[in-house]
Design a protein around this motif. Structure first.
Motif, PDB file in Angstrom:
ATOM      1  N   CYS A 195       0.862  -1.182   0.000  1.00 38.55           N
ATOM      2  CA  CYS A 195       0.000   0.000   0.000  1.00 38.55           C
ATOM      3  C   CYS A 195       0.900   1.233   0.000  1.00 38.55           C
ATOM      4  CB  CYS A 195      -0.902   0.031   1.238  1.00 38.55           C
ATOM      5  SG  CYS A 195      -2.147  -1.268   1.299  1.00 38.55           S
ATOM      6  N   ILE A 196       0.417   2.295  -0.616  1.00 42.78           N
ATOM      7  CA  ILE A 196       1.166   3.545  -0.641  1.00 42.78           C
ATOM      8  C   ILE A 196       0.280   4.651  -0.089  1.00 42.78           C
ATOM      9  CG2 ILE A 196       2.397   5.246  -2.045  1.00 42.78           C
ATOM     10  CD1 ILE A 196       2.992   3.084  -4.064  1.00 42.78           C
ATOM     11  N   GLY A 197       0.691   5.203   1.045  1.00 44.17           N
ATOM     12  CA  GLY A 197       0.009   6.358   1.603  1.00 44.17           C
ATOM     13  C   GLY A 197       0.688   7.620   1.103  1.00 44.17           C
ATOM     14  N   LEU A 198      -0.093   8.518   0.511  1.00 44.49           N
ATOM     15  CA  LEU A 198       0.468   9.741  -0.081  1.00 44.49           C
ATOM     16  C   LEU A 198      -0.190  10.963   0.542  1.00 44.49           C
ATOM     17  CD1 LEU A 198       2.166  11.216  -2.282  1.00 44.49           C
ATOM     18  CD2 LEU A 198       0.198  10.930  -3.815  1.00 44.49           C
ATOM     19  N   GLU A 199       0.635  11.847   1.059  1.00 41.76           N
ATOM     20  CA  GLU A 199       0.174  13.156   1.518  1.00 41.76           C
ATOM     21  C   GLU A 199       0.873  14.196   0.655  1.00 41.76           C
ATOM     22  OE1 GLU A 199       1.694  15.550   5.172  1.00 41.76           O
ATOM     23  OE2 GLU A 199       0.082  14.243   5.901  1.00 41.76           O
ATOM     24  N   TYR A 200       0.112  15.106   0.042  1.00 41.28           N
ATOM     25  CA  TYR A 200       0.752  16.035  -0.891  1.00 41.28           C
ATOM     26  C   TYR A 200       0.111  17.417  -0.838  1.00 41.28           C
ATOM     27  CZ  TYR A 200      -3.306  15.125  -3.898  1.00 41.28           C
ATOM     28  OH  TYR A 200      -4.588  15.011  -4.387  1.00 41.28           O
ATOM     29  N   THR A 201       0.940  18.410  -1.126  1.00 45.25           N
ATOM     30  CA  THR A 201       0.496  19.795  -1.252  1.00 45.25           C
ATOM     31  C   THR A 201       1.053  20.342  -2.561  1.00 45.25           C
ATOM     32  OG1 THR A 201       0.623  20.047   1.154  1.00 45.25           O
ATOM     33  CG2 THR A 201       0.427  22.059  -0.157  1.00 45.25           C
ATOM     34  N   ILE A 202       0.192  20.920  -3.374  1.00 41.75           N
ATOM     35  CA  ILE A 202       0.609  21.486  -4.657  1.00 41.75           C
ATOM     36  C   ILE A 202       0.354  22.985  -4.618  1.00 41.75           C
ATOM     37  CG2 ILE A 202       0.281  21.470  -7.158  1.00 41.75           C
ATOM     38  CD1 ILE A 202      -0.651  18.585  -6.936  1.00 41.75           C
ATOM     39  N   GLY A 203       1.439  23.763  -4.685  1.00 43.79           N
ATOM     40  CA  GLY A 203       1.307  25.214  -4.627  1.00 43.79           C
ATOM     41  C   GLY A 203       0.626  25.665  -3.354  1.00 43.79           C
ATOM     42  N   LYS A 204      -0.368  26.541  -3.509  1.00 46.26           N
ATOM     43  CA  LYS A 204      -1.087  27.076  -2.355  1.00 46.26           C
ATOM     44  C   LYS A 204      -2.378  26.319  -2.066  1.00 46.26           C
ATOM     45  CE  LYS A 204       0.828  31.721  -2.943  1.00 46.26           C
ATOM     46  NZ  LYS A 204       0.541  33.171  -3.142  1.00 46.26           N
ATOM     47  N   HIS A 205      -2.589  25.211  -2.763  1.00 42.08           N
ATOM     48  CA  HIS A 205      -3.778  24.392  -2.518  1.00 42.08           C
ATOM     49  C   HIS A 205      -3.649  23.671  -1.174  1.00 42.08           C
ATOM     50  CE1 HIS A 205      -5.549  24.783  -6.604  1.00 42.08           C
ATOM     51  NE2 HIS A 205      -4.290  24.934  -6.964  1.00 42.08           N
ATOM     52  N   LYS A 206      -4.757  23.266  -0.633  1.00 45.40           N
ATOM     53  CA  LYS A 206      -4.731  22.586   0.653  1.00 45.40           C
ATOM     54  C   LYS A 206      -4.101  21.201   0.514  1.00 45.40           C
ATOM     55  CE  LYS A 206      -9.339  20.426   0.486  1.00 45.40           C
ATOM     56  NZ  LYS A 206     -10.642  20.291   1.171  1.00 45.40           N
ATOM     57  N   THR A 207      -3.615  20.682   1.626  1.00 44.93           N
ATOM     58  CA  THR A 207      -2.975  19.370   1.652  1.00 44.93           C
ATOM     59  C   THR A 207      -4.015  18.269   1.502  1.00 44.93           C
ATOM     60  OG1 THR A 207      -1.192  20.193   3.051  1.00 44.93           O
ATOM     61  CG2 THR A 207      -1.564  17.811   3.053  1.00 44.93           C
ATOM     62  N   HIS A 208      -3.692  17.273   0.677  1.00 48.28           N
ATOM     63  CA  HIS A 208      -4.578  16.118   0.470  1.00 48.28           C
ATOM     64  C   HIS A 208      -3.851  14.844   0.887  1.00 48.28           C
ATOM     65  CE1 HIS A 208      -7.861  18.033  -1.902  1.00 48.28           C
ATOM     66  NE2 HIS A 208      -6.894  18.878  -2.241  1.00 48.28           N
ATOM     67  N   THR A 209      -4.626  13.847   1.258  1.00 52.60           N
ATOM     68  CA  THR A 209      -4.073  12.514   1.532  1.00 52.60           C
ATOM     69  C   THR A 209      -4.893  11.478   0.775  1.00 52.60           C
ATOM     70  OG1 THR A 209      -5.464  12.225   3.502  1.00 52.60           O
ATOM     71  CG2 THR A 209      -3.261  13.157   3.836  1.00 52.60           C
ATOM     72  N   LYS A 210      -4.205  10.436   0.332  1.00 50.73           N
ATOM     73  CA  LYS A 210      -4.886   9.355  -0.366  1.00 50.73           C
ATOM     74  C   LYS A 210      -4.052   8.092  -0.202  1.00 50.73           C
ATOM     75  CE  LYS A 210      -7.231   8.304  -4.739  1.00 50.73           C
ATOM     76  NZ  LYS A 210      -7.600   8.803  -6.103  1.00 50.73           N
ATOM     77  N   THR A 211      -4.721   6.964  -0.030  1.00 48.78           N
ATOM     78  CA  THR A 211      -4.044   5.684   0.124  1.00 48.78           C
ATOM     79  C   THR A 211      -4.325   4.819  -1.095  1.00 48.78           C
ATOM     80  OG1 THR A 211      -4.192   5.776   2.532  1.00 48.78           O
ATOM     81  CG2 THR A 211      -3.796   3.622   1.545  1.00 48.78           C
ATOM     82  N   PHE A 212      -3.276   4.221  -1.657  1.00 45.13           N
ATOM     83  CA  PHE A 212      -3.374   3.432  -2.879  1.00 45.13           C
ATOM     84  C   PHE A 212      -2.916   2.000  -2.620  1.00 45.13           C
ATOM     85  CE2 PHE A 212      -2.489   7.824  -3.857  1.00 45.13           C
ATOM     86  CZ  PHE A 212      -3.305   8.128  -4.946  1.00 45.13           C
ATOM     87  N   SER A 213      -3.428   1.092  -3.438  1.00 45.67           N
ATOM     88  CA  SER A 213      -2.961  -0.296  -3.379  1.00 45.67           C
ATOM     89  C   SER A 213      -3.132  -0.929  -4.750  1.00 45.67           C
ATOM     90  CB  SER A 213      -3.740  -1.102  -2.334  1.00 45.67           C
ATOM     91  OG  SER A 213      -5.120  -1.146  -2.664  1.00 45.67           O
ATOM     92  N   ILE A 214      -2.359  -1.978  -5.001  1.00 47.71           N
ATOM     93  CA  ILE A 214      -2.536  -2.763  -6.218  1.00 47.71           C
ATOM     94  C   ILE A 214      -3.619  -3.791  -5.938  1.00 47.71           C
ATOM     95  CG2 ILE A 214      -1.430  -4.440  -7.757  1.00 47.71           C
ATOM     96  CD1 ILE A 214       1.157  -2.915  -7.451  1.00 47.71           C
ATOM     97  N   PRO A 215      -4.601  -3.946  -6.837  1.00 45.19           N
ATOM     98  CA  PRO A 215      -5.663  -4.929  -6.599  1.00 45.19           C
ATOM     99  C   PRO A 215      -5.072  -6.279  -6.207  1.00 45.19           C
ATOM    100  CG  PRO A 215      -6.146  -3.646  -8.558  1.00 45.19           C
ATOM    101  CD  PRO A 215      -4.775  -3.238  -8.116  1.00 45.19           C
ATOM    102  N   ASP A 216      -5.586  -6.856  -5.139  1.00 45.84           N
ATOM    103  CA  ASP A 216      -5.009  -8.034  -4.506  1.00 45.84           C
ATOM    104  C   ASP A 216      -5.686  -9.302  -4.997  1.00 45.84           C
ATOM    105  OD1 ASP A 216      -3.972  -9.929  -2.797  1.00 45.84           O
ATOM    106  OD2 ASP A 216      -4.037  -8.646  -1.035  1.00 45.84           O
ATOM    107  N   TRP A 217      -5.021 -10.016  -5.917  1.00 39.31           N
ATOM    108  CA  TRP A 217      -5.625 -11.240  -6.446  1.00 39.31           C
ATOM    109  C   TRP A 217      -5.719 -12.335  -5.394  1.00 39.31           C
ATOM    110  CZ3 TRP A 217      -2.159 -15.099  -5.796  1.00 39.31           C
ATOM    111  CH2 TRP A 217      -0.796 -14.769  -5.814  1.00 39.31           C
ATOM    112  N   THR A 218      -4.836 -12.317  -4.379  1.00 43.30           N
ATOM    113  CA  THR A 218      -4.942 -13.340  -3.356  1.00 43.30           C
ATOM    114  C   THR A 218      -6.199 -13.144  -2.538  1.00 43.30           C
ATOM    115  OG1 THR A 218      -3.605 -12.030  -1.810  1.00 43.30           O
ATOM    116  CG2 THR A 218      -2.447 -13.637  -3.165  1.00 43.30           C
ATOM    117  N   ALA A 219      -6.581 -11.886  -2.271  1.00 44.94           N
ATOM    118  CA  ALA A 219      -7.786 -11.625  -1.498  1.00 44.94           C
ATOM    119  C   ALA A 219      -9.012 -12.090  -2.257  1.00 44.94           C
ATOM    120  CB  ALA A 219      -7.890 -10.136  -1.179  1.00 44.94           C
ATOM    121  N   GLU A 220      -9.013 -11.830  -3.596  1.00 45.63           N
ATOM    122  CA  GLU A 220     -10.156 -12.250  -4.409  1.00 45.63           C
ATOM    123  C   GLU A 220     -10.273 -13.765  -4.444  1.00 45.63           C
ATOM    124  OE1 GLU A 220      -9.401 -10.482  -8.160  1.00 45.63           O
ATOM    125  OE2 GLU A 220      -9.683  -8.419  -7.450  1.00 45.63           O
ATOM    126  N   THR A 221      -9.106 -14.443  -4.547  1.00 45.93           N
ATOM    127  CA  THR A 221      -9.128 -15.894  -4.641  1.00 45.93           C
ATOM    128  C   THR A 221      -9.529 -16.532  -3.329  1.00 45.93           C
ATOM    129  OG1 THR A 221      -7.344 -15.751  -6.261  1.00 45.93           O
ATOM    130  CG2 THR A 221      -7.746 -17.904  -5.289  1.00 45.93           C
TER     131      THR A 221
END
Length: 352
Positions: A324-350
């Motif tokens: 999983c990748i947790g990303l916190e980012y600020t671009i210019g004067k925009h407010k800070t955002h956070t988002k968590t990403f993952s690669i779809p987990d084929w083991t979980a589906e199986t």
């Protein structure tokens, strides 16, 4: 940065079984051997370390088809233990016989955690990297092998360092797909522009997309946010790998994603700089491509707009092998955002 709420963890034995089974098919090995950047860099790294390998004992962790083991014998290794848990080990044994190296290379079927070797080794070689470096990687196993089997002092790891980078990008394919729904009326006489919101939710979701990027998609100099020294790294350290980043945009564009990529480096005794295997979008494409993290909405930048934040990579709660990748980012004067990403987990589906 906080982690999302804990979810049910699937049985590790079954996870490992599915993982190793995926390496029993020819397709993945064809892709890896055909990746010239990957395979030739390893070949060069092994040959350039021939002084450390000649007459020595080598452990190849996750040997696959055994190509790295063969390279080690070509570099002068006296003995190579090729440890491989999947059934591709049977093909590795055939390749080794075909190259008349069965007296030098011993295929050991099983995981390195359960393997019993008759001696300590002088060198460990392994191609352990996964998407975004840590997805489905075998780094835990390499560190286990280092601690149990590598001679100290003087043991050599190939590669011995890894670096992670991030950069803001303007990824054109996603925007083209979103714009497609506005073109249907002109083509077929049916207005389907209302599909664009639905498409945005599907495309710009929390999945890590593995895609090849062009250099012109990248909007700043990449920033290194983490480095691992395999000589000293501890397994516990892999539970959270990351750091802060800071970069400035090249010019006017719309940031719609970030890309994450990695390099690994090999020591080169005959030159001051290490040999580097890079998955950068500025370098020839590899089968790892780049990991793309889509923002929920694009953000406009101009020359020298500051882009900063923090990246945290950690194992999925469902499977230790999935990142999983947790990303916190600020671009210019925009407010800070956070988002968590993952690669779809084929083991979980199986396993669900």
């Amino acid at each position: 940065m906080s982690h999302p709420a804990k979810k049910r963890k699937f049985d590790k034995t079954r996870q490992d079984s599915l993982y190793f089974d995926s390496y029993s098919d020819v397709t993945i090995h064809e892709e890896m051997i055909a990746d010239h950047v990957r395979t030739n860099t390893y070949r060069l790294a092994i040959l350039k370390n021939s002084e450390s390998i000649r007459g020595k004992v080598v452990l190849d962790v996750g040997a696959g088809t055994g190509v790295l083991s063969v390279f080690c014998v070509q570099a002068g290794a006296e003995k190579v233990y090729a440890v491989e848990a999947s059934s591709i080990a049977e093909q590795a044994a055939k390749i080794i016989r075909q190259n008349n190296m069965e007296d030098k290379i011993r295929v050991v079927r099983g995981t390195v955690e359960t393997a019993e070797l008759p001696e300590m080794v002088d060198v460990i070689v392994s191609e352990w990297m996964g998407y975004a470096l840590l997805h489905e990687s075998m780094l835990n196993s390499v560190l286990f092998a280092r601690d149990k089997w590598l001679k100290k002092p003087g043991g050599v790891l190939l590669p011995d360092k890894a670096q992670l980078y991030i950069a803001p990008i303007s990824e054109p394919v996603a925007e083209e797909r979103l714009g497609f729904w506005h073109t249907v009326k002109d083509t077929y006489g049916v207005d389907m522009s209302c599909m664009s919101d639905f498409a945005r939710k599907c495309i710009k979701n929390a999945d890590i997309s593995i895609s090849p990027l062009a250099a012109e998609d990248v909007l700043s100099h990449p920033a290194r946010f983490a480095e691992l020294d395999l000589n000293t790294a501890a397994v516990e350290q892999l539970r959270s790998v990351g750091g802060r980043f800071r970069c400035e945009s090249f010019g006017s564009a719309a940031v719609n994603a970030f890309c994450v990529y990695f390099t690994v480096s090999f020591p080169c005794p005959d030159r001051p700089q290490p040999l580097v295997l890079s998955t950068s979008p500025f370098m020839p494409e590899t089968h790892w491509k780049q990991a793309v993290l889509y923002l929920d909405a694009p953000v406009d930048v101009t020359q020298d707009t500051l882009v900063s934040g923090e990246v945290n990579m950690y194992p999925s709660e469902e499977s230790d092998r999935h990142v999983c990748i947790g990303l916190e980012y600020t671009i210019g004067k925009h407010k800070t955002h956070t988002k968590t990403f993952s690669i779809p987990d084929w083991t979980a589906e199986t396993l669900s």
